[in-house]
Design a protein around this motif. Structure first.
Motif, PDB file in Angstrom:
ATOM      1  N   SER A 168      -1.708   0.430  -8.553  1.00 54.45           N
ATOM      2  CA  SER A 168      -3.040  -0.151  -8.576  1.00 54.45           C
ATOM      3  C   SER A 168      -3.070  -1.339  -9.531  1.00 54.45           C
ATOM      4  O   SER A 168      -2.283  -1.417 -10.490  1.00 54.45           O
ATOM      5  N   ASP A 219      -1.869   5.229   5.655  1.00 45.72           N
ATOM      6  CA  ASP A 219      -3.169   4.730   5.215  1.00 45.72           C
ATOM      7  C   ASP A 219      -3.699   5.527   4.025  1.00 45.72           C
ATOM      8  O   ASP A 219      -4.229   4.945   3.063  1.00 45.72           O
ATOM      9  N   LEU A 222      -1.696   4.549   0.986  1.00 43.36           N
ATOM     10  CA  LEU A 222      -2.068   3.226   0.508  1.00 43.36           C
ATOM     11  C   LEU A 222      -3.329   3.271  -0.346  1.00 43.36           C
ATOM     12  O   LEU A 222      -3.371   2.738  -1.463  1.00 43.36           O
ATOM     13  N   GLU A 223      -4.352   3.943   0.165  1.00 40.05           N
ATOM     14  CA  GLU A 223      -5.622   3.976  -0.549  1.00 40.05           C
ATOM     15  C   GLU A 223      -5.554   4.849  -1.804  1.00 40.05           C
ATOM     16  O   GLU A 223      -6.258   4.589  -2.784  1.00 40.05           O
ATOM     17  N   ALA A 226      -4.000   2.643  -4.362  1.00 41.70           N
ATOM     18  CA  ALA A 226      -4.982   1.627  -4.744  1.00 41.70           C
ATOM     19  C   ALA A 226      -6.056   2.200  -5.664  1.00 41.70           C
ATOM     20  O   ALA A 226      -6.594   1.490  -6.523  1.00 41.70           O
ATOM     21  N   THR A 242       1.910  -5.896   3.493  1.00 44.62           N
ATOM     22  CA  THR A 242       0.684  -5.222   3.097  1.00 44.62           C
ATOM     23  C   THR A 242      -0.176  -6.153   2.260  1.00 44.62           C
ATOM     24  O   THR A 242       0.240  -6.615   1.191  1.00 44.62           O
ATOM     25  N   LYS A 243      -1.367  -6.421   2.724  1.00 48.90           N
ATOM     26  CA  LYS A 243      -2.316  -7.260   2.004  1.00 48.90           C
ATOM     27  C   LYS A 243      -3.493  -6.382   1.559  1.00 48.90           C
ATOM     28  O   LYS A 243      -4.360  -6.044   2.341  1.00 48.90           O
ATOM     29  N   HIS A 244      -3.473  -5.997   0.297  1.00 46.80           N
ATOM     30  CA  HIS A 244      -4.532  -5.156  -0.260  1.00 46.80           C
ATOM     31  C   HIS A 244      -4.873  -5.706  -1.650  1.00 46.80           C
ATOM     32  O   HIS A 244      -3.999  -5.753  -2.522  1.00 46.80           O
ATOM     33  N   PRO A 245      -6.116  -6.095  -1.858  1.00 46.23           N
ATOM     34  CA  PRO A 245      -6.460  -6.751  -3.134  1.00 46.23           C
ATOM     35  C   PRO A 245      -6.295  -5.871  -4.364  1.00 46.23           C
ATOM     36  O   PRO A 245      -6.173  -6.383  -5.480  1.00 46.23           O
ATOM     37  N   LEU A 247      -3.780  -3.716  -4.916  1.00 45.75           N
ATOM     38  CA  LEU A 247      -2.393  -3.294  -5.120  1.00 45.75           C
ATOM     39  C   LEU A 247      -1.572  -4.365  -5.822  1.00 45.75           C
ATOM     40  O   LEU A 247      -1.809  -5.567  -5.647  1.00 45.75           O
TER      41      LEU A 247
END
Length: 286
Positions: A168, A219, A222-223, A226, A242-245, A247
């Motif tokens: 995170s 999924d 991933l969350e 995060a 993977t595009k996750h703000p 991470l």
């Protein structure tokens, strides 16, 4: 009459050995055991009453007769494949995967397979590719990690992917320039128990992470990472794709690579699967 009981399997076996100059590599390509391949070649030579291959040297070589026979064999097989392609354009091979097909391997493999066979590939995302294979909802499963292949299935190892750590944006790990593999067990580890490549099984029993947070698919994994419940370890393709703000990815030092394999059931769509595996192996990174 000599040669009247020769089958296509004899010709394909001979052509493969001649092309690879190796029984072991030809057996892998044809999805049969090396003893079975040797018996097939022996049957062909006995039925023709000629020696096609010279096995006396360190490498398999063609005899003069074998070289002449190979030219005709390749033409005959090409004609057969052309005839089969007329009907194969209606055929479909179903490729199952748990998350993020590796690139550019996947695109190269599908393109090469469809171009050479006329068949099409359907991509099927499933939480458990091996279970989907067992239930016959896919024909081939892309599997990551070094778990044992279930009984009755066959696996072809393609290549290895490097691993990377992910956490995170609020994790203390973001303060580190890198993470050593030996230090991973000191962090809470988020694990995808169905299709994940890294989990408690990745370390000896006495060195496993003290805290494991289990998730059931990519999924959820991933969350959970995060949300700063723990860190994760994934093949580096995840960093690129993977595009996750929330991470952040951290280089992982001295981590064992993560193998990528194709798993299939023998006897199902055998010809198409063989051609797909050929395309897959030729598309692997160098």
């Amino acid at each position: 009459m000599a040669g009247t009981d020769i089958e296509l399997r004899h010709l394909r076996a001979f052509a493969s050995v001649a092309r690879h100059r190796s029984f072991s590599r030809a057996a892998e390509e044809l999805l049969i055991t090396q003893p079975a391949l040797s018996r097939t070649i022996a049957q062909l030579e006995n039925r023709l009453d000629v020696q096609l291959l010279d096995r006396s040297s360190r490498h398999v070589e063609l005899t003069d007769t074998g070289a002449q026979f190979l030219e005709h064999t390749e033409r005959a097989l090409a004609d057969v494949d052309t005839a089969l392609a007329v009907v194969r354009h209606r055929a479909t091979l179903r490729l199952g995967f748990g998350w993020l097909l590796p690139d550019p391997w996947a695109q190269r493999t599908v393109s090469r397979f469809e171009e050479h066979t006329g068949a099409s590939v359907t991509l099927t995302r499933t939480d458990d590719p091996v279970q989907a294979l067992r239930q016959h909802t896919v024909d081939v499963a892309l599997v990551r990690g070094d778990a044992e292949v279930p009984t009755g299935m066959r696996a072809v190892r393609l290549y290895d992917e490097p691993r990377v750590a992910v956490c995170s944006e609020h994790s203390q790990l973001t303060r580190f320039p890198h993470l050593d593999w030996a230090d991973v067990p000191y962090w809470p580890l988020v694990v995808n128990t169905v299709s994940g490549t890294t989990g408690p099984w990745s370390w000896p029993a006495e060195r496993r992470p003290a805290e494991i947070i289990e998730t059931a698919n990519y999924d959820e994994w991933l969350e959970t990472v995060a949300a700063n419940r723990g860190i994760g370890i994934v093949p580096e393709v995840a960093q690129r794709r993977t595009k996750h703000p929330a991470l952040r990815f951290v280089p992982l030092v001295d981590a064992p690579p993560s193998p990528v394999s194709l798993v299939h059931l023998p006897g199902t769509q055998r010809s198409l699967i063989r051609r797909f595996l050929e395309a897959a192996l030729r598309s692997t990174p160098e």
